[in-house]
Design an enzyme around this catalytic site. Structure first.
Site, mmCIF file in Angstrom:
data_model
loop_
_atom_site.group_PDB
_atom_site.id
_atom_site.type_symbol
_atom_site.label_atom_id
_atom_site.label_comp_id
_atom_site.label_asym_id
_atom_site.label_seq_id
_atom_site.Cartn_x
_atom_site.Cartn_y
_atom_site.Cartn_z
ATOM 1 N N HIS A 106 6.714 -45.964 -1.660
ATOM 2 C CA HIS A 106 5.602 -45.214 -2.286
ATOM 3 C C HIS A 106 4.278 -45.926 -1.980
ATOM 4 O O HIS A 106 3.163 -45.429 -1.978
ATOM 5 C CB HIS A 106 5.886 -45.579 -3.498
ATOM 6 C CG HIS A 106 6.726 -44.636 -4.414
ATOM 7 N ND1 HIS A 106 6.497 -43.427 -4.951
ATOM 8 C CD2 HIS A 106 8.029 -44.836 -4.927
ATOM 9 C CE1 HIS A 106 7.560 -42.679 -5.116
ATOM 10 N NE2 HIS A 106 8.547 -43.706 -5.488
ATOM 11 N N ASP A 113 8.446 -38.689 -6.314
ATOM 12 C CA ASP A 113 9.588 -38.707 -7.271
ATOM 13 C C ASP A 113 9.275 -37.336 -7.745
ATOM 14 O O ASP A 113 7.872 -37.167 -8.093
ATOM 15 C CB ASP A 113 9.500 -39.825 -8.339
ATOM 16 C CG ASP A 113 9.789 -41.319 -7.639
ATOM 17 O OD1 ASP A 113 10.481 -41.236 -6.692
ATOM 18 O OD2 ASP A 113 9.281 -42.226 -8.103
ATOM 19 N N GLU A 177 18.985 -42.625 -6.693
ATOM 20 C CA GLU A 177 18.044 -41.768 -7.456
ATOM 21 C C GLU A 177 18.000 -40.404 -7.052
ATOM 22 O O GLU A 177 17.487 -40.089 -6.018
ATOM 23 C CB GLU A 177 16.697 -42.529 -7.359
ATOM 24 C CG GLU A 177 16.549 -44.084 -7.877
ATOM 25 C CD GLU A 177 15.415 -44.740 -7.345
ATOM 26 O OE1 GLU A 177 14.183 -44.021 -6.731
ATOM 27 O OE2 GLU A 177 15.088 -45.881 -7.934
ATOM 28 N N HIS A 180 14.341 -39.160 -6.261
ATOM 29 C CA HIS A 180 13.479 -39.912 -5.128
ATOM 30 C C HIS A 180 13.637 -39.393 -3.588
ATOM 31 O O HIS A 180 14.724 -39.208 -3.205
ATOM 32 C CB HIS A 180 13.513 -41.629 -5.081
ATOM 33 C CG HIS A 180 12.921 -42.219 -4.072
ATOM 34 N ND1 HIS A 180 11.556 -43.035 -4.293
ATOM 35 C CD2 HIS A 180 12.897 -42.336 -2.606
ATOM 36 C CE1 HIS A 180 11.070 -43.441 -3.150
ATOM 37 N NE2 HIS A 180 11.904 -43.192 -2.307
#
Length: 197
Positions: A106, A113, A177, A180
């Protein structure tokens, strides 16, 4: 972010919806850590991949949209998130928030996300909220959770659809996740881009 060469993803694809969760209190730290940052920025290459995923999704499901919860995240915010989880051992913390010393994908503008939503912006049911820290949020545990009745078939199908369009567009996903996706690995991003501080 624009000075560092990043682009506002909605200038690349206006149909992509954006609701930065860290600009709200609806996140795991329960506070606004972004302040006036309300637009989603990515490296141009990542933004193009996201636009491709958006197009693929709308070809399959014209009434669905991608809804972005987070994109480029300054490293200063990474520290805030990391420190919020200080009650966890470092290796556990690292499952959910990258160590700011190493930088997160990120922080390089190469991760996003997101979820699926209706045209009106209502998120589809994925079985957990964004940033849910636990096995229910892990893609690699979905079949087990389905068998145990903790996830429904529809929730798993929604996650698979999201993964399908994102992977086809050139993103990779994580085991822990469902929301993500990386446009590049951290090692690749590090070679090409500077961290957004």
């Amino acid at each position: 972010m624009i000075r560092q060469g990043l682009v506002d993803i909605q200038t690349i694809d206006q149909t992509v919806l954006v609701e930065l969760k860290y600009s709200t209190t609806d996140n795991f730290v329960e506070k606004d850590v972004y302040g006036d940052l309300t637009r989603a920025y990515l490296q141009p290459m990542a933004a193009q991949k996201l636009a491709k995923a958006s197009k693929l999704l709308q070809q399959k499901h014209p009434d669905f949209r991608l809804l972005v919860y987070d994109a480029t995240r300054p490293r200063s915010v990474q520290w805030d998130l990391w420190n919020t989880l200080s009650h966890l051992p470092v290796n556990e913390r690292g499952k959910y928030v990258s160590n700011p010393r190493n930088g997160s994908v990120h922080n390089y503008g190469c991760a996003v996300d997101l979820t699926l939503a209706t045209k009106a912006g209502k998120p589809l049911d994925m079985g957990t909220k964004f940033d849910y820290f636990g096995e229910l949020g892990h893609p690699d545990k979905e079949l087990q959770m389905l068998k145990q009745g903790k996830l429904t078939q529809k929730q798993v199908e929604n996650r698979r659809l999201l993964r399908s369009v994102m992977r086809t567009a050139g993103f990779s996903s994580l085991k822990t996740e469902w929301w993500h996706f990386n446009a590049l690995s951290r090692a690749e991003a590090k070679k090409v881009y500077k961290i957004v501080e």
